[in-house]
Design an enzyme around this catalytic site. Structure first.
Site, PDB file in Angstrom:
ATOM      1  N   ARG A  49      -1.538 -36.236  45.559  1.00  0.00           N
ATOM      2  CA  ARG A  49      -0.702 -35.039  45.357  1.00  0.00           C
ATOM      3  C   ARG A  49       0.454 -35.384  44.431  1.00  0.00           C
ATOM      4  O   ARG A  49       0.811 -34.640  43.530  1.00  0.00           O
ATOM      5  CB  ARG A  49      -0.193 -34.482  46.694  1.00  0.00           C
ATOM      6  CG  ARG A  49       0.892 -33.415  46.518  1.00  0.00           C
ATOM      7  CD  ARG A  49       1.133 -32.523  47.736  1.00  0.00           C
ATOM      8  NE  ARG A  49       1.019 -33.188  49.008  1.00  0.00           N
ATOM      9  CZ  ARG A  49       1.900 -34.106  49.483  1.00  0.00           C
ATOM     10  NH1 ARG A  49       2.964 -34.430  48.785  1.00  0.00           N
ATOM     11  NH2 ARG A  49       1.696 -34.683  50.656  1.00  0.00           N
ATOM     12  N   TYR A 101       1.696  -9.835  32.070  1.00  0.00           N
ATOM     13  CA  TYR A 101       0.430 -10.023  32.779  1.00  0.00           C
ATOM     14  C   TYR A 101       0.599  -9.472  34.204  1.00  0.00           C
ATOM     15  O   TYR A 101       1.606  -9.760  34.873  1.00  0.00           O
ATOM     16  CB  TYR A 101       0.076 -11.515  32.803  1.00  0.00           C
ATOM     17  CG  TYR A 101      -1.084 -11.841  33.693  1.00  0.00           C
ATOM     18  CD1 TYR A 101      -2.386 -11.490  33.324  1.00  0.00           C
ATOM     19  CD2 TYR A 101      -0.912 -12.465  34.919  1.00  0.00           C
ATOM     20  CE1 TYR A 101      -3.460 -11.767  34.144  1.00  0.00           C
ATOM     21  CE2 TYR A 101      -1.983 -12.753  35.746  1.00  0.00           C
ATOM     22  CZ  TYR A 101      -3.252 -12.405  35.353  1.00  0.00           C
ATOM     23  OH  TYR A 101      -4.312 -12.681  36.170  1.00  0.00           O
ATOM     24  N   ASP A 174       5.380 -17.713  28.422  1.00  0.00           N
ATOM     25  CA  ASP A 174       3.989 -17.745  28.861  1.00  0.00           C
ATOM     26  C   ASP A 174       3.150 -17.746  27.581  1.00  0.00           C
ATOM     27  O   ASP A 174       3.054 -16.743  26.888  1.00  0.00           O
ATOM     28  CB  ASP A 174       3.686 -16.519  29.734  1.00  0.00           C
ATOM     29  CG  ASP A 174       2.246 -16.519  30.252  1.00  0.00           C
ATOM     30  OD1 ASP A 174       1.379 -17.116  29.593  1.00  0.00           O
ATOM     31  OD2 ASP A 174       1.988 -15.885  31.301  1.00  0.00           O
ATOM     32  N   LYS A 199      -7.668 -19.826  30.750  1.00  0.00           N
ATOM     33  CA  LYS A 199      -8.059 -19.018  29.603  1.00  0.00           C
ATOM     34  C   LYS A 199      -8.430 -19.915  28.416  1.00  0.00           C
ATOM     35  O   LYS A 199      -9.343 -20.694  28.520  1.00  0.00           O
ATOM     36  CB  LYS A 199      -6.929 -18.035  29.278  1.00  0.00           C
ATOM     37  CG  LYS A 199      -6.299 -17.372  30.520  1.00  0.00           C
ATOM     38  CD  LYS A 199      -7.232 -16.409  31.244  1.00  0.00           C
ATOM     39  CE  LYS A 199      -6.707 -15.988  32.613  1.00  0.00           C
ATOM     40  NZ  LYS A 199      -5.353 -15.430  32.623  1.00  0.00           N
TER      41      LYS A 199
HETATM   42  C1  LIG Z   1      -4.370 -15.174  33.692  1.00  0.00           C
HETATM   43  C2  LIG Z   1      -2.951 -15.169  33.317  1.00  0.00           C
HETATM   44  C3  LIG Z   1      -1.961 -15.659  34.176  1.00  0.00           C
HETATM   45  C4  LIG Z   1      -2.275 -16.140  35.584  1.00  0.00           C
HETATM   46  O1  LIG Z   1      -3.007 -17.320  35.584  1.00  0.00           O
HETATM   47  P1  LIG Z   1      -4.103 -17.729  36.690  1.00  0.00           P
HETATM   48  O2  LIG Z   1      -4.665 -18.981  36.140  1.00  0.00           O
HETATM   49  O3  LIG Z   1      -5.079 -16.606  36.797  1.00  0.00           O
HETATM   50  O4  LIG Z   1      -3.348 -17.921  37.972  1.00  0.00           O
HETATM   51  C5  LIG Z   1      -0.660 -15.670  33.731  1.00  0.00           C
HETATM   52  N1  LIG Z   1      -0.318 -15.205  32.510  1.00  0.00           N
HETATM   53  C6  LIG Z   1      -1.236 -14.716  31.662  1.00  0.00           C
HETATM   54  C7  LIG Z   1      -0.801 -14.223  30.323  1.00  0.00           C
HETATM   55  C8  LIG Z   1      -2.574 -14.681  32.027  1.00  0.00           C
HETATM   56  O5  LIG Z   1      -3.477 -14.163  31.186  1.00  0.00           O
END
Ligand SMILES: *Cc1c(COP(=O)(O)O)cnc(C)c1O
Length: 386
Positions: A49, A101, A174, A199
């Site tokens: 961890r 998001y 982000d 993604k």
């Molecule tokens: C998918 C997404 C998230 C969240 O991420 P997870 O891996 O699904 O927890 C946050 N910000 C954006 C822009 C996203 O597309």
């Protein structure tokens, strides 16, 4: 390593051949604990961890790619985001992009706001004066998502970073939609970058993962390091391995995503059955100039409205074949979705309408299939509209 180009770093940074065996690929260190010579004397790892060699390789690689000093890997993008918010004292005020998001909005509004007495102001950050106007005495952090989702607006990162410096606020970007290949917020002065690595970074739609990179070794990054271990929402060695493998091809994948999306945006824009296309790569986009300045390419996401309202949209979704109807984005395969009904359904309808996410807006995550096949599929689906 820092003098090397992006693609070289993606393949090599943090990933020296295994010292024990010479294995060229960082092994999956599937172990919970590590043997110590004497109490407290070990090879840098004690419990997975707190630290694991496969995860460390990934964390060092993403830190190199984002040009920061430290990377942190989490079990999901939202787990990473949650830890960033957990660094804030109770009663803090956050200024966030309005077109966020959906899951981030839910985390802020339904979880953090109550548990940490947070105050959150959502603003259209393409208007920088609105951001300055929202700053209060208890403001601690500015949270930016650009390109925004699903409207693909572009926010000027340099201006927001300068605002953060001037008012001593933590700035977070982000960077999921652009990926670290197209956009480098830390080099523009941001303090933290966060990714849903689920993604583009992983790119193969086979894991859920989150990453944070810090620009400097400061109080905030030390707090993130502490919380990553103390809360324990870490990425597993298996998923760290898959994500490292995905990162190796990020540069070539992003080039293909951008080229395919650009071709599709141009095609849709010229089509009589399409009402409006949102893509920063189109010269007519109000965000074209800023996107050209701050991004290396315009990305793989395209949003659009059809002529013909809800009925036309429904028929189009039934007819399309190569684009799979699914949430998420950034994988090699093309996806299609209706944000108001799917990814953004957790945002109240009146909020969606205020920021301009119509019920018939269609969002494409353009994959890296042959562009002619994608265009033909769009063509046959558009032909079903009357
Ligand atoms: C998918 C997404 C998230 C969240 O991420 P997870 O891996 O699904 O927890 C946050 N910000 C954006 C822009 C996203 O597309």
């Amino acid at each position: 390593m820092s003098s090397h180009g992006f693609a070289t770093k993606a393949i090599h940074a943090g990933q020296a051949p295994d010292s024990a065996t010479g294995a060229i690929i960082t092994p999956i260190y599937a172990t919970s604990t590590f043997v110590q010579e004497r109490p407290g004397v070990h090879k840098g790892y004690e419990y997975s961890r707190s630290g694991n060699p496969t995860r460390s390789a990934l964390e060092n690689c993403i830190a190199a790619l984002e040009e920061g000093v430290a990377g942190f890997a989490f079990a999901s993008g939202l787990a990473a985001e949650s830890v960033i918010i957990d660094t804030l004292p109770k009663g803090s005020h956050i200024i966030a992009t309005d077109d966020l998001y959906g899951g981030t909005f839910r985390l802020f509004d339904k979880v953090k706001r109550e548990l940490q007495d947070l105050e959150i102001t959502y603003v259209d950050m393409t208007d920088e004066s609105a951001v300055v106007g929202a700053i209060r005495s208890n403001t601690r952090l500015i949270w930016v998502e650009t390109p925004t989702n699903p409207l693909l607006k572009i926010i000027d990162l340099e201006k927001i970073a300068a605002m953060g410096t001037a008012h001593e606020l933590i700035t977070v970007c982000d960077n999921t939609f652009a990926s670290t290949y197209l956009q480098k917020p830390l080099t523009l002065g941001f303090d933290l970058v966060v990714h849903s690595a689920t993604k583009y970074l992983n790119g193969h739609s086979d894991i859920v993962a989150g990453l944070i990179v810090a620009r400097q070794d400061d109080e905030v990054s030390r707090r993130i390091r502490f919380l990553q271990n103390a809360i324990g929402s870490v990425l597993s060695p298996f998923d760290s391995f898959l994500l490292l493998r995905g990162l190796k091809t990020l540069a070539v994948r992003m080039e293909a995503h951008c080229a395919n999306a650009h071709a599709i945006a141009l095609y849709l824009e010229a089509h009589p059955k399409v009402r409006e296309v949102l893509y920063p790569g189109l010269p007519g986009s109000p965000y074209h100039r800023i996107a050209t300045r701050q991004m290396k390419g315009y990305g793989g996401m395209v949003s659009f409205y059809l002529q013909g309202g809800a009925e036309g949209t429904e028929r189009f979704l039934q007819a399309i074949q190569l684009f799979s109807l699914a949430e998420s984005l950034g994988g090699v395969e093309s996806l299609i979705e209706v944000p108001a009904l799917m990814t953004h359904a957790s945002i109240p309808k009146e909020v969606r309408e205020k920021i301009g996410i119509g019920d018939t807006l269609i969002r494409l995550s353009v994959g890296i299939e042959d562009p002619d096949d994608l265009l033909r599929d769009l063509e046959q689906a558009l032909a079903t509209l009357n």
